[in-house]
Design an enzyme around this catalytic site. Structure first.
Site, mmCIF file in Angstrom:
data_model
loop_
_atom_site.group_PDB
_atom_site.id
_atom_site.type_symbol
_atom_site.label_atom_id
_atom_site.label_comp_id
_atom_site.label_asym_id
_atom_site.label_seq_id
_atom_site.Cartn_x
_atom_site.Cartn_y
_atom_site.Cartn_z
ATOM 1 N N HIS A 93 -7.812 -36.949 7.519
ATOM 2 C CA HIS A 93 -8.650 -36.565 8.452
ATOM 3 C C HIS A 93 -7.947 -36.163 10.089
ATOM 4 C CE1 HIS A 93 -12.073 -39.529 6.831
ATOM 5 N NE2 HIS A 93 -12.302 -38.227 6.600
ATOM 6 N N GLU A 115 -17.261 -35.032 7.114
ATOM 7 C CA GLU A 115 -16.624 -36.246 7.510
ATOM 8 C C GLU A 115 -17.005 -36.661 8.506
ATOM 9 O OE1 GLU A 115 -14.540 -38.049 5.001
ATOM 10 O OE2 GLU A 115 -15.429 -36.555 3.402
ATOM 11 N N CYS A 168 -11.011 -44.914 13.370
ATOM 12 C CA CYS A 168 -11.885 -44.899 12.388
ATOM 13 C C CYS A 168 -13.131 -45.890 12.445
ATOM 14 C CB CYS A 168 -11.232 -45.348 10.952
ATOM 15 S SG CYS A 168 -9.783 -44.464 10.737
HETATM 16 O O1 SUG Z 1 -12.744 -42.504 3.479
HETATM 17 N N1 SUG Z 1 -11.174 -45.664 3.079
HETATM 18 C C1 SUG Z 1 -11.756 -44.661 4.012
HETATM 19 C C2 SUG Z 1 -10.988 -44.824 5.173
HETATM 20 C C3 SUG Z 1 -11.736 -44.038 6.198
HETATM 21 C C4 SUG Z 1 -10.824 -43.747 7.629
HETATM 22 N N2 SUG Z 1 -11.698 -43.041 8.393
HETATM 23 C C5 SUG Z 1 -11.093 -42.236 9.499
HETATM 24 N N3 SUG Z 1 -9.919 -41.657 9.520
HETATM 25 N N4 SUG Z 1 -12.069 -41.650 10.296
HETATM 26 C C6 SUG Z 1 -11.801 -43.424 3.431
HETATM 27 O O2 SUG Z 1 -10.749 -42.954 2.832
HETATM 28 C C7 SUG Z 1 -10.975 -46.964 0.800
HETATM 29 C C8 SUG Z 1 -11.837 -47.591 0.230
HETATM 30 C C9 SUG Z 1 -11.174 -48.281 -1.158
HETATM 31 O O3 SUG Z 1 -10.139 -47.839 -1.583
HETATM 32 O O4 SUG Z 1 -11.611 -49.347 -1.181
HETATM 33 C C10 SUG Z 1 -11.783 -45.878 1.962
HETATM 34 O O5 SUG Z 1 -12.881 -45.495 1.549
#
Ligand code: SUG
Length: 472
Positions: free
Chosen positions: A274, A198, A394
């Site tokens: 994460h 990730e 993020c």
């Molecule tokens: O991968 N949300 C992302 C958020 C990423 C956050 N990144 C960090 N913490 N570095 C994920 O879960 C949601 C998309 C949706 O539900 O439409 C989404 O992909």
């Protein structure tokens, strides 16, 4: 008297030159923030990410989302920090829709996918590449044996919509960091759960200052091969030990620049999907929750022992009785950015949800007054991204660069006042202010989005980074 004055003036001038020279030669950490793409929406795609699931039926506002992100970038630029811009991906991903059996011209592909499986179509429309903390893992040159900056795009294979990102991410990174003398780009790890990667969301670097050798902390959620290690019971562990180990090898990391730690599986089950939802580091500061790591006290001691800097490592451990895990997840305190300012102090770049949460806000006030380098906070409205589980940290990929490396970066992806104005204007002309479930049935959204990206690639001088051909 005159002579003494003259020599004092010369000495002062010398100091001034040294300060200016020293400052300009300093290595920097550049944050490359993801521009939110024109199809930003809430589809509830990320099991284990509480906000994504809670907002699955909400309408999104892509224009507000991109402008909120740009405002944060501009604020960092105004503070004198070097700020980069990371372009969105082309969505919907028509190639994958065709690969999944939807045929005909573009409009027919969209119509058929909407009819057969609207959530699948939404996944192919997801603007999730905005969260560039997940784009790649980056190791700066002082940490690597060959003295190059290494990049590996994350395979993001735990979620279908995110697994569509790595190839384009690599092309974008190559268009931004396009110089073999300084930058090495690796292919993402095998597309398989064993090597779930990730990116920088589970990677923090501790160092005396960005230009010096650092300790890269890789935090994994579980091991794919070693069943002795604990695992979360409910939600997935997205980053594996094996993936982190592979990145250390690929990046040619010095032995003294790497440490691997396991995230506390219990908090993954409470929505900490994460490590950057429970810990953040910057230079010699590590801000983490009391429950961030498995066997926390041993883990913190390992970090202290492995830290090679000459400054005192400052670990700010936030106790559960001041900030609960549920408050940490809903406020995203630990998804704040910690940035170093010119005066040597650090700024906490926090989401406004932290200010609204009384326990978290009180803790921030206490932390700022306490004896540690973090002495300012600035809150940002990033609600559009937050509702999908993406806070300030993020949205950015950190790249520590010395001045030579920085001058080899594509200059058009570095934010200036002019670039900011151009990007705001571009977003206002091209982005909608409302997207709901039925909008994805209309191919007009596809054409508008592709048109917007075509314009953007020229604005950021990226060349042909998108792997698509329209079939009208
Ligand atoms: O991968 N949300 C992302 C958020 C990423 C956050 N990144 C960090 N913490 N570095 C994920 O879960 C949601 C998309 C949706 O539900 O439409 C989404 O992909």
């Amino acid at each position: 008297m005159t002579i003494r004055f003259a020599s004092a003036a010369i000495a002062l001038y010398g100091c001034y030159i040294l300060i200016i020279f020293g400052k300009s030669m300093r290595a920097l950490e550049v944050n490359f923030d993801g521009l939110v793409g024109p199809t930003h929406n809430y589809a509830g795609l990320s099991y284990g990410n509480v906000a994504s699931l809670n907002n699955a039926t909400s309408f999104s506002n892509p224009q507000e989302a991109v402008l909120q992100g740009l405002e944060k970038m501009k604020a960092m630029h105004d503070k004198g920090l070097t700020q980069g811009v990371f372009a969105p991906h082309a969505r919907p991903d028509l190639n994958v829709l065709r690969r999944l059996g939807f045929t005909g011209n573009d409009a027919q592909v969209i119509h058929k996918a909407f009819k057969a499986d609207p959530i699948l179509l939404r996944a192919c429309y997801s603007a999730s590449a905005m969260w560039t903390a997940n784009a790649a893992t980056v190791s700066p040159s002082p940490d690597t044996l060959d003295g190059k900056v290494h990049f590996t795009s994350a395979n993001l294979n735990n979620k279908f919509h995110r697994s569509l990102e790595p190839a384009t991410t690599t092309r974008l990174l190559k268009a931004m960091f396009n110089n073999d003398s300084y930058f090495t780009h690796h292919t993402h790890l095998p597309d398989q759960g064993f090597f779930g990667d990730e990116g920088a969301a589970n990677h923090t670097r501790l160092c005396d200052s960005h230009g010096e050798q650092g300790l890269e902390m890789f935090v994994f959620g579980a091991s794919a091969f070693n069943s002795q290690l604990p695992k979360p019971a409910k939600f997935p562990a997205r980053q594996t030990l094996e993936a982190s180990e592979a990145i250390c090898r690929l990046h040619n990391l010095k032995e003294s620049s790497q440490i691997l730690l396991q995230q506390n599986p219990d908090v993954i089950d409470q929505g900490v999907f994460h490590n950057d939802v429970i810990a953040v580091g910057n230079e010699n500061v590590l801000l983490c929750h009391q429950q961030a790591f498995l066997n926390q006290q041993d883990a913190l001691q390992e970090i202290r022992d492995a830290y090679t800097g000459s400054k005192q490592l400052c670990i700010i451990e936030v106790p559960t009785d001041k900030v609960s895990i549920s408050d940490a997840v809903s406020s995203y305190l630990f998804n704040s950015q910690l940035v170093s300012l010119d005066d040597g102090s650090m700024l906490l770049v926090a989401p406004q949800e932290c200010q609204r949460n009384s326990a978290v806000n009180a803790y921030i006030e206490e932390m700022i007054l306490a004896d540690n380098p973090v002495n300012q906070v600035q809150f940002f409205d990033l609600r559009q991204s937050m509702q999908n589980g993406g806070g300030p940290a993020c949205l950015r990929l950190r790249v520590a660069l010395n001045q030579q490396e920085l001058s080899a970066v594509n200059p058009e992806v570095i934010l200036t006042d002019t670039k900011y104005t151009q990007l705001c204007d571009w977003a206002k002309r091209n982005y909608r202010d409302k997207l709901g479930a039925n909008d994805f049935a209309d191919p007009a959204l596809l054409y508008e989005s592709y048109q917007a990206l075509d314009e953007l690639t020229q604005l950021l001088n990226l060349g042909s980074v998108y792997d698509f051909q329209l079939a009208r």
